[in-house]
Design a protein around this motif. Structure first.
Motif, PDB file in Angstrom:
ATOM      1  N   VAL A  19      -1.684  58.859  49.088  1.00 27.47           N
ATOM      2  CA  VAL A  19      -1.658  57.540  49.717  1.00 27.47           C
ATOM      3  C   VAL A  19      -1.352  56.445  48.691  1.00 27.47           C
ATOM      4  O   VAL A  19      -0.687  55.449  49.012  1.00 27.47           O
ATOM      5  N   SER A  20      -1.832  56.604  47.436  1.00 26.40           N
ATOM      6  CA  SER A  20      -1.547  55.579  46.426  1.00 26.40           C
ATOM      7  C   SER A  20      -0.066  55.573  46.067  1.00 26.40           C
ATOM      8  O   SER A  20       0.559  54.500  45.953  1.00 26.40           O
ATOM      9  N   ILE A  21       0.526  56.767  45.927  1.00 30.75           N
ATOM     10  CA  ILE A  21       1.959  56.847  45.606  1.00 30.75           C
ATOM     11  C   ILE A  21       2.799  56.337  46.777  1.00 30.75           C
ATOM     12  O   ILE A  21       3.786  55.614  46.590  1.00 30.75           O
ATOM     13  N   LEU A  22       2.385  56.708  48.023  1.00 26.95           N
ATOM     14  CA  LEU A  22       3.108  56.229  49.203  1.00 26.95           C
ATOM     15  C   LEU A  22       3.043  54.706  49.280  1.00 26.95           C
ATOM     16  O   LEU A  22       4.063  54.040  49.533  1.00 26.95           O
ATOM     17  N   GLY A  23       1.853  54.146  49.050  1.00 30.59           N
ATOM     18  CA  GLY A  23       1.714  52.694  49.097  1.00 30.59           C
ATOM     19  C   GLY A  23       2.604  52.011  48.078  1.00 30.59           C
ATOM     20  O   GLY A  23       3.275  51.008  48.379  1.00 30.59           O
ATOM     21  N   ILE A  24       2.620  52.543  46.844  1.00 33.61           N
ATOM     22  CA  ILE A  24       3.460  51.949  45.793  1.00 33.61           C
ATOM     23  C   ILE A  24       4.933  52.066  46.162  1.00 33.61           C
ATOM     24  O   ILE A  24       5.728  51.129  45.952  1.00 33.61           O
ATOM     25  N   ALA A  25       5.302  53.235  46.755  1.00 30.09           N
ATOM     26  CA  ALA A  25       6.706  53.433  47.153  1.00 30.09           C
ATOM     27  C   ALA A  25       7.120  52.436  48.238  1.00 30.09           C
ATOM     28  O   ALA A  25       8.228  51.864  48.181  1.00 30.09           O
ATOM     29  N   ILE A  26       6.248  52.199  49.221  1.00 28.82           N
ATOM     30  CA  ILE A  26       6.576  51.262  50.303  1.00 28.82           C
ATOM     31  C   ILE A  26       6.655  49.838  49.763  1.00 28.82           C
ATOM     32  O   ILE A  26       7.548  49.045  50.152  1.00 28.82           O
ATOM     33  N   MET A  27       5.739  49.459  48.847  1.00 27.37           N
ATOM     34  CA  MET A  27       5.812  48.125  48.249  1.00 27.37           C
ATOM     35  C   MET A  27       7.132  47.947  47.502  1.00 27.37           C
ATOM     36  O   MET A  27       7.778  46.888  47.573  1.00 27.37           O
ATOM     37  N   THR A  28       7.530  49.004  46.789  1.00 28.96           N
ATOM     38  CA  THR A  28       8.812  48.951  46.076  1.00 28.96           C
ATOM     39  C   THR A  28       9.963  48.780  47.056  1.00 28.96           C
ATOM     40  O   THR A  28      10.923  48.016  46.809  1.00 28.96           O
ATOM     41  N   ALA A  29       9.865  49.498  48.207  1.00 29.56           N
ATOM     42  CA  ALA A  29      10.919  49.390  49.228  1.00 29.56           C
ATOM     43  C   ALA A  29      11.016  47.962  49.773  1.00 29.56           C
ATOM     44  O   ALA A  29      12.122  47.462  50.045  1.00 29.56           O
ATOM     45  N   PHE A  31      10.232  45.209  48.124  1.00 25.81           N
ATOM     46  CA  PHE A  31      10.844  44.371  47.087  1.00 25.81           C
ATOM     47  C   PHE A  31      12.355  44.596  47.018  1.00 25.81           C
ATOM     48  O   PHE A  31      13.129  43.663  46.790  1.00 25.81           O
ATOM     49  N   LEU A  32      12.771  45.875  47.235  1.00 22.82           N
ATOM     50  CA  LEU A  32      14.196  46.211  47.126  1.00 22.82           C
ATOM     51  C   LEU A  32      14.897  46.213  48.485  1.00 22.82           C
ATOM     52  O   LEU A  32      16.093  46.542  48.562  1.00 22.82           O
ATOM     53  N   ASP A  33      14.143  45.916  49.570  1.00 24.44           N
ATOM     54  CA  ASP A  33      14.691  45.872  50.933  1.00 24.44           C
ATOM     55  C   ASP A  33      15.315  47.207  51.328  1.00 24.44           C
ATOM     56  O   ASP A  33      16.450  47.288  51.800  1.00 24.44           O
TER      57      ASP A  33
END
Length: 663
Positions: A19-29, A31-33
């Motif tokens: 869940v922590s990696i998924l959350g970081i990945a979605i936040m990155t998405a 930021f990068l749209d």
């Protein structure tokens, strides 16, 4: 998590990382749209940035608790508060129809359906519940129970949303007036809530699926199959309704009949499976009863562990020694019997069961009362029906330790005794290094002012030869070596006479710690003895030349003793036994004999000595003249002994000359 099995701990950490990696990945998405990560399927709800942030913090909070450090635990609690704040802030906006600016605080959403950046109320509720879990699950048992209930609510909410997606029933997962939870949000909450519930696997509904009883096995066996069957049957029921293949009434009846048939099939399969388990259990119980009978017949405590280090069986002796009931220990890890400071001894050879150390050798184990028991542990792995087990045999060494302690104290007292002894004593270890030495030892061997403690005996006395080294080596093997006198040439060439007693001292029974060496410096005594023997030899030779002999009569038992020269004068054999009467038989009767008897009587009564010349007849019937001098010893005014000397004066008598006498 201290009571969780290793497999459960692994599951907890894997879901936390997920869940922590998924959350970081979605936040990155965001930021990068990257729309694909924001919403898994086109036209489906997206996971908002704040939702992704909440998941990242949730996962990190659990990971921090793994550190088992008070500082990280505080940080974890702070993160839990942030998660609750995120969920509560979003709910506050929905309830009071406000916008406090937290939805697009980090990123702007330009393609939103509904309020941009705002998570669904269901998502906000789940964040409040999971945050509450993080705050409560480390508390007392009531707090743990409440925290587990919070997770179960999250599991149900997320499962409802997932079912809505699977069955494609929008109103089902939207819960009518509530906006939808994104599919990957629902999956994340579902996975996280199940994984986190394994922190306390014995609590709540989780305990139904994690136990080892037959009911738990049945629940695990049936639940997944029932869920899958229900989803499939429900999907077909909805499709028949949508496609108008059958009427509503017939469809419901068909669904009910199908459900009953599927349940009957699953029950049939599960009952067969459980019957096989029960048969194996009966067989195992039969074998177990035999093993238990064998274990209970052993005089020492024995504990049987499974491959994860969990106690499966203990014998009666272990129950008696440690004070636990068998049911108190069964299912617990072996660590429960080890004091905290004894769980990781580097001097022991350990078997590692998924981070559970089973020490071998001597250590302390903890009784139920908290008392520490010194034991010797023997670990023996074995297999039964392909399963790995370990037999831990435990021997109580309290008496041995007590004896060793007493012996250690005794050796300490011995060292003090050695130091203070008035005799020459030294105590050395097995390497012949000095442990203690008396002042007399220093004095006798001229070691005053030298530091010898800790130094080798052979360095202090380099002149010691191989014969002495062999004596030391033999004594280190258990021999005792004594000698009344022996000469010892020192390094400076001087000759020293000593007597000795060399014997081992013991650390424990059968374990030699070194040697105790007692010596007596007898050089002066030996020199005097040698001088005395020289004088006696000279005197003996003088007596032989002058033909002078000694005699003695003890009146108490009339025992007569003569020197060898006396027997030569009377020409008697060496084996001849004298007495008072036979002594007088050799004197020639007449005036001189009568004078001798009279003088003896006067000597005995008054102590007046006599000096007479008397003719004798020897044992070989030869005629000789002797001079006899007699004296007496009195005790309590009573004569107890007469003694004196003989001298052969035959030659001087014959020559008519009087001999010169010496005493």
């Amino acid at each position: 998590m201290e009571n969780s099995k290793p497999v459960y701990k692994t599951a907890v950490y894997l879901t936390s990382y997920f869940v922590s990696i998924l959350g970081i990945a979605i936040m990155t998405a965001w930021f990068l749209d990257i729309r694909l990560l924001e919403s898994v399927f086109p036209n489906y709800n997206s996971m908002k940035f704040n939702t992704a942030l909440g998941f990242a913090i949730l996962g990190i909070s659990i990971i921090l608790q793994r550190k088992e450090n008070s500082i990280w635990l505080v940080v974890s609690k702070i993160f839990a508060g942030i998660v609750i704040s995120i969920g509560a802030g979003s709910l506050y906006q929905d309830v009071f129809q406000l916008n406090i600016g937290i939805d697009q605080f980090f990123v702007k959403e330009n393609h939103a359906v509904g309020i941009p950046g705002r998570m669904s109320p269901l998502t906000a509720i789940c964040f409040c519940l999971t945050g509450g879990f993080l705050l409560l699950h480390t508390g007392n048992r009531y707090a743990k129970r409440i925290s587990q209930i919070l997770l179960h609510i999250v599991t149900i909410i997320s499962f409802v949303a997932i079912v809505g997606y699977i069955l494609n029933v929008p109103n089902f997962y939207k819960l009518s007036v509530l906006s939808a939870m994104a599919v990957h949000t629902a999956l994340s909450f579902f996975i996280f809530s199940i994984g986190a519930s394994l922190i306390h696997p014995e609590k709540g509904i989780t305990g139904l699926f994690t136990g080892s009883e037959i009911g738990n096995i049945m629940a695990r066996k049936l639940f997944a199959q029932v869920i899958l069957s229900m989803l499939i049957l429900t999907y077909f029921r909805i499709e028949t309704e949508r496609q108008k293949w059958v009427s509503v009434e017939f469809g419901i009846a068909l669904f009910a009949i199908s459900f009953l048939l599927v349940m009957l099939f699953l029950i049939w399969k599960t009952s067969g499976y459980l019957n096989r388990i029960d048969a194996k259990k009966s067989q195992a119980e039969s074998s177990l009863s035999q093993v238990t009978a064998f274990l209970n017949s052993t005089p020492e405590p024995i504990i049987i562990l499974d491959s994860n280090g969990y106690i499966q069986l203990i014998n009666d002796k272990a129950e008696l020694v440690f004070g636990y009931k068998k049911e108190d220990l069964t299912g617990k890890t072996f660590v429960v019997l080890l004091p905290h400071q004894s769980t990781d001894h580097s001097q022991f050879s350990n078997l590692n069961y998924n981070h559970i150390h089973i020490p071998k050798g001597e250590l302390f184990m903890k009784k139920m009362s908290g008392e520490l028991l010194p034991v010797d542990v023997s670990v023996s792995p074995f297999k039964v029906s392909g399963e790995e087990y370990t037999s831990v045999a435990i021997k109580d060494i309290s008496e041995r330790k007590k004896a060793e302690m007493e012996l250690k104290e005794s050796n300490l007292r011995n060292q003090i005794f050695v130091k203070q002894s008035p005799n020459a004593l030294a105590m050395v270890d097995k390497e012949m290094r000095y442990v203690a030495a008396s002042e007399k030892w220093y004095k006798d061997y001229k070691l005053e002012g030298k530091e010898i403690i800790g130094k080798s005996h052979y360095d202090i006395f380099p002149e010691i030869g191989e014969d002495w080294k062999k004596i030391h080596n033999d004594c280190l093997q258990g021999d005792i070596n004594t000698c009344d006198e022996a000469s010892f040439e020192r390094e400076d060439g001087s000759l020293q006479w000593i007597s000795w007693d060399v014997r081992p001292w013991y650390i424990s029974e059968g374990n030699i710690g070194g040697l105790l060496m007692y010596t007596a410096e007898i050089t002066s005594i030996k020199e005097k003895d040698i001088e005395r023997k020289k004088i006696e030899y000279i005197l003996e030779r003088s007596n032989q030349i002058a033909k002078i002999a000694t005699w003695e009569i003890t009146l108490k038992n009339d025992q007569v003793s003569w020197s060898n020269m006396a027997k030569d004068i009377f020409e008697l054999p060496e084996s001849y036994n004298l007495n008072k009467h036979s002594f007088l038989e050799f004197f020639k009767k007449g005036e001189s004999y009568d004078n001798l008897i009279s003088e003896i009587e006067i000597l005995t009564t008054t102590g007046k000595p006599y000096d007479l010349e008397i003719e004798i007849t020897t044992a070989k019937q030869n005629q000789k003249w002797i001079r006899i001098i007699g004296e007496a010893e009195f005790k309590n005014k009573k004569c107890v002994r007469r003694f004196g000397v003989f001298q052969d004066i035959t030659r001087s008598k014959k020559s008519g000359k009087r001999a010169q006498y010496t005493q």
